[in-house]
Design a protein around this motif. Structure first.
Motif, PDB file in Angstrom:
ATOM      1  N   UNK A 261       0.821  -1.213   0.000  1.00  0.00           N
ATOM      2  CA  UNK A 261       0.000   0.000   0.000  1.00  0.00           C
ATOM      3  C   UNK A 261       0.856   1.264   0.000  1.00  0.00           C
ATOM      4  N   UNK A 262       2.038   1.218   0.614  1.00  0.00           N
ATOM      5  CA  UNK A 262       2.961   2.350   0.516  1.00  0.00           C
ATOM      6  C   UNK A 262       3.377   2.594  -0.923  1.00  0.00           C
ATOM      7  N   UNK A 263       3.624   1.503  -1.652  1.00  0.00           N
ATOM      8  CA  UNK A 263       3.961   1.580  -3.071  1.00  0.00           C
ATOM      9  C   UNK A 263       2.820   2.225  -3.856  1.00  0.00           C
ATOM     10  N   UNK A 264       1.590   1.742  -3.628  1.00  0.00           N
ATOM     11  CA  UNK A 264       0.451   2.169  -4.440  1.00  0.00           C
ATOM     12  C   UNK A 264      -0.052   3.559  -4.079  1.00  0.00           C
ATOM     13  N   UNK A 265      -0.255   3.815  -2.777  1.00  0.00           N
ATOM     14  CA  UNK A 265      -0.911   5.058  -2.379  1.00  0.00           C
ATOM     15  C   UNK A 265       0.054   6.229  -2.204  1.00  0.00           C
ATOM     16  N   UNK A 266       1.281   5.953  -1.751  1.00  0.00           N
ATOM     17  CA  UNK A 266       2.240   7.039  -1.526  1.00  0.00           C
ATOM     18  C   UNK A 266       3.246   7.163  -2.659  1.00  0.00           C
ATOM     19  N   UNK A 267       3.648   6.031  -3.222  1.00  0.00           N
ATOM     20  CA  UNK A 267       4.636   6.066  -4.293  1.00  0.00           C
ATOM     21  C   UNK A 267       4.126   6.646  -5.589  1.00  0.00           C
ATOM     22  N   UNK A 268       2.809   6.758  -5.722  1.00  0.00           N
ATOM     23  CA  UNK A 268       2.229   7.249  -6.971  1.00  0.00           C
ATOM     24  C   UNK A 268       1.861   8.728  -6.942  1.00  0.00           C
ATOM     25  N   UNK A 269       2.048   9.401  -5.797  1.00  0.00           N
ATOM     26  CA  UNK A 269       1.557  10.776  -5.643  1.00  0.00           C
ATOM     27  C   UNK A 269       2.132  11.722  -6.698  1.00  0.00           C
ATOM     28  N   UNK A 270       3.455  11.674  -6.900  1.00  0.00           N
ATOM     29  CA  UNK A 270       4.064  12.607  -7.841  1.00  0.00           C
ATOM     30  C   UNK A 270       3.571  12.379  -9.267  1.00  0.00           C
ATOM     31  N   UNK A 271       3.329  11.121  -9.636  1.00  0.00           N
ATOM     32  CA  UNK A 271       2.857  10.833 -10.985  1.00  0.00           C
ATOM     33  C   UNK A 271       1.406  11.263 -11.166  1.00  0.00           C
ATOM     34  N   UNK A 322      -9.706  -2.679  -2.089  1.00  0.00           N
ATOM     35  CA  UNK A 322     -10.738  -2.897  -3.108  1.00  0.00           C
ATOM     36  C   UNK A 322     -11.085  -1.587  -3.825  1.00  0.00           C
ATOM     37  N   UNK A 323     -11.266  -0.504  -3.043  1.00  0.00           N
ATOM     38  CA  UNK A 323     -11.564   0.787  -3.650  1.00  0.00           C
ATOM     39  C   UNK A 323     -10.384   1.300  -4.477  1.00  0.00           C
ATOM     40  N   UNK A 324      -9.179   1.098  -3.977  1.00  0.00           N
ATOM     41  CA  UNK A 324      -8.002   1.525  -4.731  1.00  0.00           C
ATOM     42  C   UNK A 324      -7.897   0.806  -6.064  1.00  0.00           C
ATOM     43  N   UNK A 325      -8.164  -0.490  -6.045  1.00  0.00           N
ATOM     44  CA  UNK A 325      -8.133  -1.273  -7.284  1.00  0.00           C
ATOM     45  C   UNK A 325      -9.204  -0.785  -8.257  1.00  0.00           C
ATOM     46  N   UNK A 326     -10.391  -0.501  -7.737  1.00  0.00           N
ATOM     47  CA  UNK A 326     -11.483  -0.003  -8.576  1.00  0.00           C
ATOM     48  C   UNK A 326     -11.132   1.356  -9.195  1.00  0.00           C
ATOM     49  N   UNK A 327     -10.539   2.243  -8.394  1.00  0.00           N
ATOM     50  CA  UNK A 327     -10.186   3.575  -8.890  1.00  0.00           C
ATOM     51  C   UNK A 327      -9.135   3.504  -9.987  1.00  0.00           C
ATOM     52  N   UNK A 328      -8.091   2.706  -9.786  1.00  0.00           N
ATOM     53  CA  UNK A 328      -7.031   2.598 -10.788  1.00  0.00           C
ATOM     54  C   UNK A 328      -7.550   1.919 -12.050  1.00  0.00           C
ATOM     55  N   UNK A 420      -2.077  -3.532  -6.329  1.00  0.00           N
ATOM     56  CA  UNK A 420      -3.281  -3.410  -5.506  1.00  0.00           C
ATOM     57  C   UNK A 420      -4.054  -4.724  -5.441  1.00  0.00           C
ATOM     58  N   UNK A 421      -4.020  -5.519  -6.522  1.00  0.00           N
ATOM     59  CA  UNK A 421      -4.675  -6.829  -6.484  1.00  0.00           C
ATOM     60  C   UNK A 421      -4.010  -7.727  -5.444  1.00  0.00           C
ATOM     61  N   UNK A 422      -2.679  -7.718  -5.409  1.00  0.00           N
ATOM     62  CA  UNK A 422      -1.962  -8.502  -4.402  1.00  0.00           C
ATOM     63  C   UNK A 422      -2.237  -7.972  -2.995  1.00  0.00           C
TER      64      UNK A 422
END
Length: 439
Positions: A261-271, A322-328, A420-422
Protein backbone atom coordinates in the motif's frame (compact mmCIF):
# COMPACT_ATOMS: atom_id res chain seq x y z
CA UNK A 1 -14.51 0.37 27.17
CA UNK A 2 -11.80 2.43 28.85
CA UNK A 3 -12.21 6.19 28.77
CA UNK A 4 -8.64 7.40 28.43
CA UNK A 5 -9.41 10.81 26.97
CA UNK A 6 -6.44 13.16 26.85
CA UNK A 7 -5.92 15.33 29.90
CA UNK A 8 -5.49 19.10 29.65
CA UNK A 9 -1.72 18.62 29.87
CA UNK A 10 -1.74 15.99 27.12
CA UNK A 11 -3.57 18.10 24.55
CA UNK A 12 -0.60 20.39 23.73
CA UNK A 13 1.58 17.30 23.46
CA UNK A 14 -0.86 15.74 20.99
CA UNK A 15 -0.73 18.88 18.85
CA UNK A 16 3.07 18.67 18.94
CA UNK A 17 2.98 15.01 17.89
CA UNK A 18 0.69 15.65 14.93
CA UNK A 19 2.62 18.75 13.88
CA UNK A 20 5.84 16.70 13.86
CA UNK A 21 4.27 14.07 11.59
CA UNK A 22 2.87 16.76 9.30
CA UNK A 23 6.27 18.42 8.85
CA UNK A 24 8.10 15.14 8.26
CA UNK A 25 5.63 13.94 5.63
CA UNK A 26 5.34 17.36 3.97
CA UNK A 27 9.07 17.41 3.33
CA UNK A 28 8.90 14.03 1.60
CA UNK A 29 6.76 15.58 -1.16
CA UNK A 30 7.27 19.36 -1.02
CA UNK A 31 10.49 19.28 -3.03
CA UNK A 32 8.96 17.86 -6.22
CA UNK A 33 7.77 21.16 -7.68
CA UNK A 34 10.92 23.02 -6.58
CA UNK A 35 13.42 20.70 -8.31
CA UNK A 36 13.54 22.67 -11.60
CA UNK A 37 14.45 25.87 -9.70
CA UNK A 38 17.07 24.00 -7.67
CA UNK A 39 18.58 22.52 -10.83
CA UNK A 40 18.66 25.93 -12.49
CA UNK A 41 20.47 27.57 -9.57
CA UNK A 42 23.09 24.85 -9.27
CA UNK A 43 23.82 24.68 -12.96
CA UNK A 44 21.62 21.72 -13.88
CA UNK A 45 23.83 19.21 -12.10
CA UNK A 46 22.47 15.68 -11.85
CA UNK A 47 22.98 15.65 -8.09
CA UNK A 48 19.61 17.29 -7.53
CA UNK A 49 17.90 13.99 -8.37
CA UNK A 50 19.13 12.83 -4.95
CA UNK A 51 17.31 15.64 -3.16
CA UNK A 52 14.23 13.41 -2.87
CA UNK A 53 15.92 10.00 -2.75
CA UNK A 54 18.34 10.93 0.04
CA UNK A 55 15.46 11.99 2.30
CA UNK A 56 13.49 8.78 1.75
CA UNK A 57 16.51 6.51 2.11
CA UNK A 58 17.72 8.14 5.33
CA UNK A 59 14.23 7.96 6.85
CA UNK A 60 13.77 4.31 5.93
CA UNK A 61 17.22 3.25 7.13
CA UNK A 62 17.00 4.96 10.52
CA UNK A 63 13.42 3.98 11.44
CA UNK A 64 14.36 0.68 13.19
CA UNK A 65 17.14 2.46 15.08
CA UNK A 66 14.71 4.96 16.58
CA UNK A 67 12.24 2.24 17.48
CA UNK A 68 14.85 0.42 19.52
CA UNK A 69 16.25 3.60 21.06
CA UNK A 70 12.77 4.56 22.23
CA UNK A 71 12.17 1.12 23.74
CA UNK A 72 15.44 1.32 25.67
CA UNK A 73 15.86 4.99 26.60
CA UNK A 74 12.30 6.33 26.54
CA UNK A 75 10.16 7.75 23.78
CA UNK A 76 10.17 11.45 24.67
CA UNK A 77 13.90 12.12 24.59
CA UNK A 78 14.30 10.12 21.36
CA UNK A 79 11.41 12.02 19.76
CA UNK A 80 12.90 15.40 20.72
CA UNK A 81 16.28 14.29 19.42
CA UNK A 82 14.78 13.27 16.08
CA UNK A 83 12.94 16.58 15.78
CA UNK A 84 16.14 18.50 16.56
CA UNK A 85 17.99 16.57 13.85
CA UNK A 86 15.18 17.28 11.38
CA UNK A 87 15.36 21.03 12.12
CA UNK A 88 19.15 21.11 11.77
CA UNK A 89 18.78 19.38 8.42
CA UNK A 90 16.13 21.92 7.38
CA UNK A 91 18.45 24.79 8.26
CA UNK A 92 21.32 23.17 6.35
CA UNK A 93 19.11 22.74 3.26
CA UNK A 94 17.84 26.31 3.41
CA UNK A 95 21.39 27.70 3.54
CA UNK A 96 23.08 25.15 1.25
CA UNK A 97 25.52 26.82 -1.20
CA UNK A 98 25.81 23.77 -3.46
CA UNK A 99 23.87 20.72 -4.62
CA UNK A 100 26.13 18.38 -2.67
CA UNK A 101 25.55 20.18 0.62
CA UNK A 102 21.83 20.33 -0.12
CA UNK A 103 21.78 16.53 -0.46
CA UNK A 104 23.75 16.25 2.80
CA UNK A 105 21.15 18.43 4.50
CA UNK A 106 18.41 16.21 3.12
CA UNK A 107 20.15 13.19 4.64
CA UNK A 108 20.05 14.92 8.04
CA UNK A 109 16.39 15.81 7.52
CA UNK A 110 15.52 12.27 6.50
CA UNK A 111 17.38 10.77 9.45
CA UNK A 112 15.25 12.93 11.72
CA UNK A 113 12.01 12.15 9.91
CA UNK A 114 12.48 8.41 10.44
CA UNK A 115 12.47 9.00 14.18
CA UNK A 116 9.41 11.25 14.03
CA UNK A 117 7.18 8.72 12.27
CA UNK A 118 8.20 5.86 14.55
CA UNK A 119 8.26 7.75 17.84
CA UNK A 120 4.91 9.46 17.32
CA UNK A 121 3.14 6.18 16.56
CA UNK A 122 4.74 4.43 19.52
CA UNK A 123 3.97 7.40 21.80
CA UNK A 124 0.28 7.18 20.95
CA UNK A 125 0.46 3.48 21.79
CA UNK A 126 1.81 4.33 25.24
CA UNK A 127 -0.59 7.20 25.91
CA UNK A 128 -3.83 5.37 25.08
CA UNK A 129 -5.30 1.90 25.01
CA UNK A 130 -5.53 0.45 21.49
CA UNK A 131 -9.28 1.03 21.26
CA UNK A 132 -9.23 4.60 22.58
CA UNK A 133 -6.12 5.32 20.56
CA UNK A 134 -7.94 4.49 17.33
CA UNK A 135 -9.31 8.01 17.03
CA UNK A 136 -5.87 9.55 17.56
CA UNK A 137 -4.28 7.22 15.01
CA UNK A 138 -6.98 8.57 12.72
CA UNK A 139 -5.72 12.11 13.26
CA UNK A 140 -2.19 10.80 12.69
CA UNK A 141 -3.24 9.43 9.30
CA UNK A 142 -5.07 12.64 8.37
CA UNK A 143 -1.92 14.70 9.03
CA UNK A 144 0.15 12.12 7.16
CA UNK A 145 -2.15 11.99 4.14
CA UNK A 146 -2.91 15.70 3.84
CA UNK A 147 0.79 16.54 4.07
CA UNK A 148 1.73 13.97 1.42
CA UNK A 149 -0.92 15.18 -1.02
CA UNK A 150 -0.50 18.88 -0.29
CA UNK A 151 3.30 18.73 -0.55
CA UNK A 152 3.57 19.49 -4.29
CA UNK A 153 1.03 22.33 -3.98
CA UNK A 154 2.75 23.93 -0.98
CA UNK A 155 6.14 23.51 -2.61
CA UNK A 156 4.97 25.24 -5.77
CA UNK A 157 3.40 28.15 -3.91
CA UNK A 158 6.36 28.76 -1.60
CA UNK A 159 8.86 28.43 -4.43
CA UNK A 160 6.95 30.92 -6.55
CA UNK A 161 6.47 33.44 -3.74
CA UNK A 162 9.71 33.26 -1.76
CA UNK A 163 12.15 30.98 -3.60
CA UNK A 164 12.95 27.31 -3.18
CA UNK A 165 14.91 27.79 0.06
CA UNK A 166 11.71 28.82 1.81
CA UNK A 167 10.32 25.27 1.59
CA UNK A 168 13.01 24.24 4.08
CA UNK A 169 13.27 27.35 6.24
CA UNK A 170 9.53 27.38 6.95
CA UNK A 171 10.10 24.24 9.03
CA UNK A 172 12.08 26.16 11.64
CA UNK A 173 9.32 28.19 13.33
CA UNK A 174 6.82 25.34 13.05
CA UNK A 175 9.35 22.82 14.33
CA UNK A 176 10.34 24.97 17.29
CA UNK A 177 6.65 25.28 18.17
CA UNK A 178 6.42 21.48 18.08
CA UNK A 179 9.46 21.22 20.40
CA UNK A 180 7.79 23.52 22.93
CA UNK A 181 4.55 21.54 22.79
CA UNK A 182 6.31 18.18 23.10
CA UNK A 183 7.88 19.21 26.41
CA UNK A 184 4.37 18.60 27.81
CA UNK A 185 4.59 14.94 26.78
CA UNK A 186 4.49 12.70 29.86
CA UNK A 187 5.83 9.23 29.09
CA UNK A 188 7.83 6.74 31.19
CA UNK A 189 11.62 6.90 31.10
CA UNK A 190 13.75 3.83 30.61
CA UNK A 191 17.34 2.78 31.06
CA UNK A 192 19.55 0.76 28.78
CA UNK A 193 19.30 -2.93 29.62
CA UNK A 194 21.42 -4.66 26.96
CA UNK A 195 24.20 -3.96 24.43
CA UNK A 196 22.98 -1.96 21.46
CA UNK A 197 22.71 -3.79 18.13
CA UNK A 198 24.96 -1.64 15.96
CA UNK A 199 25.65 -4.47 13.51
CA UNK A 200 21.93 -4.98 12.97
CA UNK A 201 21.38 -1.27 12.33
CA UNK A 202 24.16 -1.10 9.71
CA UNK A 203 23.09 -4.29 7.94
CA UNK A 204 19.41 -3.35 7.87
CA UNK A 205 20.23 0.12 6.54
CA UNK A 206 22.43 -1.43 3.84
CA UNK A 207 19.68 -3.83 2.80
CA UNK A 208 17.10 -1.05 2.57
CA UNK A 209 19.43 1.15 0.52
CA UNK A 210 20.27 -1.68 -1.87
CA UNK A 211 16.68 -2.67 -2.53
CA UNK A 212 15.54 0.93 -2.92
CA UNK A 213 18.11 1.94 -5.54
CA UNK A 214 16.94 -0.91 -7.84
CA UNK A 215 20.18 -1.43 -9.77
CA UNK A 216 21.62 -4.94 -10.32
CA UNK A 217 24.59 -4.30 -8.04
CA UNK A 218 22.56 -2.58 -5.34
CA UNK A 219 19.97 -5.38 -5.27
CA UNK A 220 22.71 -8.00 -4.98
CA UNK A 221 24.36 -6.08 -2.14
CA UNK A 222 20.99 -5.51 -0.50
CA UNK A 223 20.17 -9.23 -0.64
CA UNK A 224 23.54 -10.13 0.88
CA UNK A 225 23.03 -7.57 3.66
CA UNK A 226 19.51 -8.89 4.32
CA UNK A 227 20.70 -12.49 4.67
CA UNK A 228 23.54 -11.43 6.98
CA UNK A 229 21.09 -9.29 8.99
CA UNK A 230 18.86 -12.32 9.65
CA UNK A 231 21.84 -14.40 10.79
CA UNK A 232 23.10 -11.61 13.08
CA UNK A 233 19.68 -10.84 14.57
CA UNK A 234 19.12 -14.48 15.55
CA UNK A 235 22.04 -14.20 17.99
CA UNK A 236 21.81 -10.55 19.07
CA UNK A 237 20.99 -9.97 22.74
CA UNK A 238 18.96 -6.84 21.96
CA UNK A 239 18.10 -7.00 18.23
CA UNK A 240 17.06 -3.77 16.54
CA UNK A 241 14.16 -5.64 14.87
CA UNK A 242 13.44 -8.85 16.81
CA UNK A 243 12.71 -11.69 14.39
CA UNK A 244 10.28 -13.20 16.90
CA UNK A 245 7.86 -10.42 15.97
CA UNK A 246 7.24 -12.25 12.70
CA UNK A 247 5.72 -15.15 14.65
CA UNK A 248 2.75 -12.84 15.15
CA UNK A 249 0.59 -13.22 12.05
CA UNK A 250 -0.85 -9.73 12.50
CA UNK A 251 2.61 -8.17 12.37
CA UNK A 252 3.75 -10.23 9.39
CA UNK A 253 0.66 -9.50 7.30
CA UNK A 254 0.76 -5.81 8.29
CA UNK A 255 4.39 -5.53 7.14
CA UNK A 256 3.67 -7.07 3.74
CA UNK A 257 0.53 -5.00 3.31
CA UNK A 258 2.39 -1.82 4.32
CA UNK A 259 4.95 -2.34 1.55
CA UNK A 260 2.25 -2.87 -1.07
CA UNK A 261 0.00 0.00 0.00
CA UNK A 262 2.96 2.35 0.52
CA UNK A 263 3.96 1.58 -3.07
CA UNK A 264 0.45 2.17 -4.44
CA UNK A 265 -0.91 5.06 -2.38
CA UNK A 266 2.24 7.04 -1.53
CA UNK A 267 4.64 6.07 -4.29
CA UNK A 268 2.23 7.25 -6.97
CA UNK A 269 1.56 10.78 -5.64
CA UNK A 270 4.06 12.61 -7.84
CA UNK A 271 2.86 10.83 -10.99
CA UNK A 272 -0.75 11.67 -10.18
CA UNK A 273 0.29 15.33 -9.75
CA UNK A 274 2.01 15.26 -13.15
CA UNK A 275 -1.05 13.57 -14.66
CA UNK A 276 -3.30 16.35 -13.41
CA UNK A 277 -1.01 19.03 -14.88
CA UNK A 278 -1.28 17.61 -18.42
CA UNK A 279 -3.40 20.47 -19.71
CA UNK A 280 -3.02 22.94 -16.84
CA UNK A 281 -0.32 24.87 -15.03
CA UNK A 282 1.17 23.87 -11.66
CA UNK A 283 -1.31 26.00 -9.71
CA UNK A 284 -4.43 24.61 -11.40
CA UNK A 285 -2.98 21.11 -11.34
CA UNK A 286 -2.45 21.47 -7.61
CA UNK A 287 -6.04 22.59 -7.11
CA UNK A 288 -7.19 19.44 -8.88
CA UNK A 289 -5.59 17.44 -6.07
CA UNK A 290 -7.86 19.07 -3.49
CA UNK A 291 -10.88 16.72 -3.90
CA UNK A 292 -8.65 13.68 -3.42
CA UNK A 293 -7.04 15.27 -0.36
CA UNK A 294 -10.45 15.96 1.18
CA UNK A 295 -11.48 12.36 0.47
CA UNK A 296 -8.40 11.09 2.32
CA UNK A 297 -9.17 13.19 5.38
CA UNK A 298 -12.88 12.29 5.44
CA UNK A 299 -12.41 8.55 5.07
CA UNK A 300 -9.64 8.47 7.67
CA UNK A 301 -11.71 10.43 10.20
CA UNK A 302 -14.83 8.31 9.66
CA UNK A 303 -12.90 5.03 9.79
CA UNK A 304 -11.12 5.98 13.02
CA UNK A 305 -14.44 6.77 14.72
CA UNK A 306 -16.01 3.50 13.59
CA UNK A 307 -12.97 1.52 14.74
CA UNK A 308 -12.88 3.28 18.12
CA UNK A 309 -16.60 2.57 18.63
CA UNK A 310 -16.60 -1.08 17.53
CA UNK A 311 -13.04 -2.25 18.22
CA UNK A 312 -12.93 -3.90 14.78
CA UNK A 313 -10.52 -2.77 12.09
CA UNK A 314 -10.04 -5.64 9.63
CA UNK A 315 -12.70 -4.28 7.28
CA UNK A 316 -10.73 -1.08 6.63
CA UNK A 317 -7.69 -2.48 4.73
CA UNK A 318 -9.99 -4.79 2.76
CA UNK A 319 -12.24 -1.94 1.67
CA UNK A 320 -9.19 0.29 1.10
CA UNK A 321 -7.46 -2.05 -1.33
CA UNK A 322 -10.74 -2.90 -3.11
CA UNK A 323 -11.56 0.79 -3.65
CA UNK A 324 -8.00 1.53 -4.73
CA UNK A 325 -8.13 -1.27 -7.28
CA UNK A 326 -11.48 0.00 -8.58
CA UNK A 327 -10.19 3.58 -8.89
CA UNK A 328 -7.03 2.60 -10.79
CA UNK A 329 -9.02 0.29 -13.03
CA UNK A 330 -11.26 3.26 -13.86
CA UNK A 331 -8.24 5.43 -14.70
CA UNK A 332 -6.82 2.80 -17.05
CA UNK A 333 -10.09 2.46 -18.97
CA UNK A 334 -10.66 6.16 -19.64
CA UNK A 335 -10.63 7.08 -23.30
CA UNK A 336 -8.03 9.16 -25.10
CA UNK A 337 -9.77 12.45 -24.25
CA UNK A 338 -9.92 11.63 -20.50
CA UNK A 339 -12.75 13.92 -19.32
CA UNK A 340 -11.78 15.83 -16.19
CA UNK A 341 -14.93 14.94 -14.14
CA UNK A 342 -14.27 11.23 -14.68
CA UNK A 343 -10.61 11.64 -13.68
CA UNK A 344 -11.49 13.56 -10.52
CA UNK A 345 -14.16 10.97 -9.65
CA UNK A 346 -11.64 8.14 -9.87
CA UNK A 347 -9.12 10.11 -7.80
CA UNK A 348 -11.72 10.82 -5.09
CA UNK A 349 -12.29 7.06 -4.81
CA UNK A 350 -8.49 6.60 -4.71
CA UNK A 351 -8.31 9.16 -1.89
CA UNK A 352 -11.06 7.38 0.07
CA UNK A 353 -9.06 4.18 -0.30
CA UNK A 354 -5.82 5.76 0.91
CA UNK A 355 -7.46 7.31 3.96
CA UNK A 356 -8.88 3.97 5.08
CA UNK A 357 -5.48 2.33 5.15
CA UNK A 358 -2.73 4.64 6.33
CA UNK A 359 -2.64 4.07 10.10
CA UNK A 360 -4.90 1.05 10.57
CA UNK A 361 -2.00 -1.35 10.17
CA UNK A 362 0.12 0.46 12.76
CA UNK A 363 -2.85 0.35 15.13
CA UNK A 364 -3.38 -3.38 14.54
CA UNK A 365 0.23 -4.25 15.34
CA UNK A 366 0.29 -2.05 18.46
CA UNK A 367 -2.77 -3.98 19.63
CA UNK A 368 -0.98 -7.34 19.65
CA UNK A 369 2.56 -6.21 20.56
CA UNK A 370 4.05 -6.59 24.06
CA UNK A 371 4.70 -3.25 25.76
CA UNK A 372 8.47 -3.73 25.52
CA UNK A 373 8.28 -4.08 21.73
CA UNK A 374 6.04 -1.13 20.87
CA UNK A 375 8.86 0.85 19.33
CA UNK A 376 10.21 -2.11 17.36
CA UNK A 377 6.72 -2.90 16.04
CA UNK A 378 6.05 0.72 15.07
CA UNK A 379 9.45 0.84 13.37
CA UNK A 380 8.79 -2.37 11.46
CA UNK A 381 5.49 -1.17 10.01
CA UNK A 382 6.85 2.31 9.28
CA UNK A 383 9.93 0.82 7.63
CA UNK A 384 7.75 -1.37 5.42
CA UNK A 385 5.54 1.55 4.38
CA UNK A 386 8.58 3.78 3.76
CA UNK A 387 10.24 1.05 1.71
CA UNK A 388 7.11 0.72 -0.41
CA UNK A 389 6.77 4.48 -0.85
CA UNK A 390 10.45 4.70 -1.89
CA UNK A 391 10.23 1.76 -4.30
CA UNK A 392 7.06 3.17 -5.87
CA UNK A 393 8.54 6.25 -7.59
CA UNK A 394 11.51 4.23 -8.88
CA UNK A 395 9.46 1.35 -10.28
CA UNK A 396 6.70 3.60 -11.61
CA UNK A 397 9.38 5.79 -13.18
CA UNK A 398 10.36 2.91 -15.45
CA UNK A 399 6.74 2.54 -16.53
CA UNK A 400 6.36 6.29 -17.04
CA UNK A 401 9.57 6.61 -19.02
CA UNK A 402 8.58 3.89 -21.50
CA UNK A 403 6.61 6.25 -23.77
CA UNK A 404 5.02 9.66 -24.31
CA UNK A 405 3.12 11.49 -21.56
CA UNK A 406 -0.14 9.72 -22.41
CA UNK A 407 1.50 6.29 -22.68
CA UNK A 408 3.63 6.97 -19.59
CA UNK A 409 0.76 7.77 -17.25
CA UNK A 410 -1.23 4.84 -18.63
CA UNK A 411 1.76 2.61 -17.88
CA UNK A 412 1.86 3.92 -14.30
CA UNK A 413 -1.77 2.98 -13.70
CA UNK A 414 -1.32 -0.42 -15.33
CA UNK A 415 1.62 -1.09 -12.99
CA UNK A 416 -0.51 -0.23 -9.96
CA UNK A 417 -3.20 -2.80 -10.86
CA UNK A 418 -1.29 -6.00 -9.92
CA UNK A 419 0.18 -4.32 -6.83
CA UNK A 420 -3.28 -3.41 -5.51
CA UNK A 421 -4.68 -6.83 -6.48
CA UNK A 422 -1.96 -8.50 -4.40
CA UNK A 423 -2.66 -6.05 -1.57
CA UNK A 424 -6.34 -6.99 -1.63
CA UNK A 425 -5.50 -10.69 -1.31
CA UNK A 426 -3.08 -9.91 1.53
CA UNK A 427 -5.67 -7.80 3.36
CA UNK A 428 -7.94 -10.84 3.64
CA UNK A 429 -5.14 -12.67 5.47
CA UNK A 430 -5.12 -10.12 8.32
CA UNK A 431 -6.32 -11.91 11.50
CA UNK A 432 -9.36 -10.80 13.47
CA UNK A 433 -8.10 -9.46 16.81
CA UNK A 434 -10.51 -6.92 18.38
CA UNK A 435 -8.81 -3.84 19.80
CA UNK A 436 -8.06 -4.03 23.51
CA UNK A 437 -9.66 -1.48 25.83
CA UNK A 438 -6.83 -1.80 28.37
CA UNK A 439 -3.05 -1.46 28.29
Amino acid sequence: MSTTAPSRAQKPALIGLFLSVFLAMLDAQVVATALPRIAAEFGGTGAYAWVTTAYLLAGSATAPLYGKLGDVFGRKRVLLGALTLFLLGSLACGLAPSAGLLVAGRVLQGAGSGGLFVSVGASLGEMFTPREGAKYFGWFSICFAVASLAGPVVGGLLTGLAGWRSIFLVNLPLGLAAVALLHQLDLPRRRREAPFDFAGVVLLGSAITGFTLLTPWSIACGAAAAVTFVLVERRAKAPVLPLRLFRDRTFTVAVVLSVLTGFAFLGSINYIAVFLQADAGPAEGGLRLVPMTIAVAVSSAVASRIIARTGHYRWAPRLSTALGLLAVLGLTTLGEHRPLPAILGCLVVFGLAAGLNLQVLAMATQNTAPAADRGAVAAGVNLARALGSALGPVALGFAYGAGSFSAGTHGVFLTLLPVLALALVTAFALPHVPLRDHH
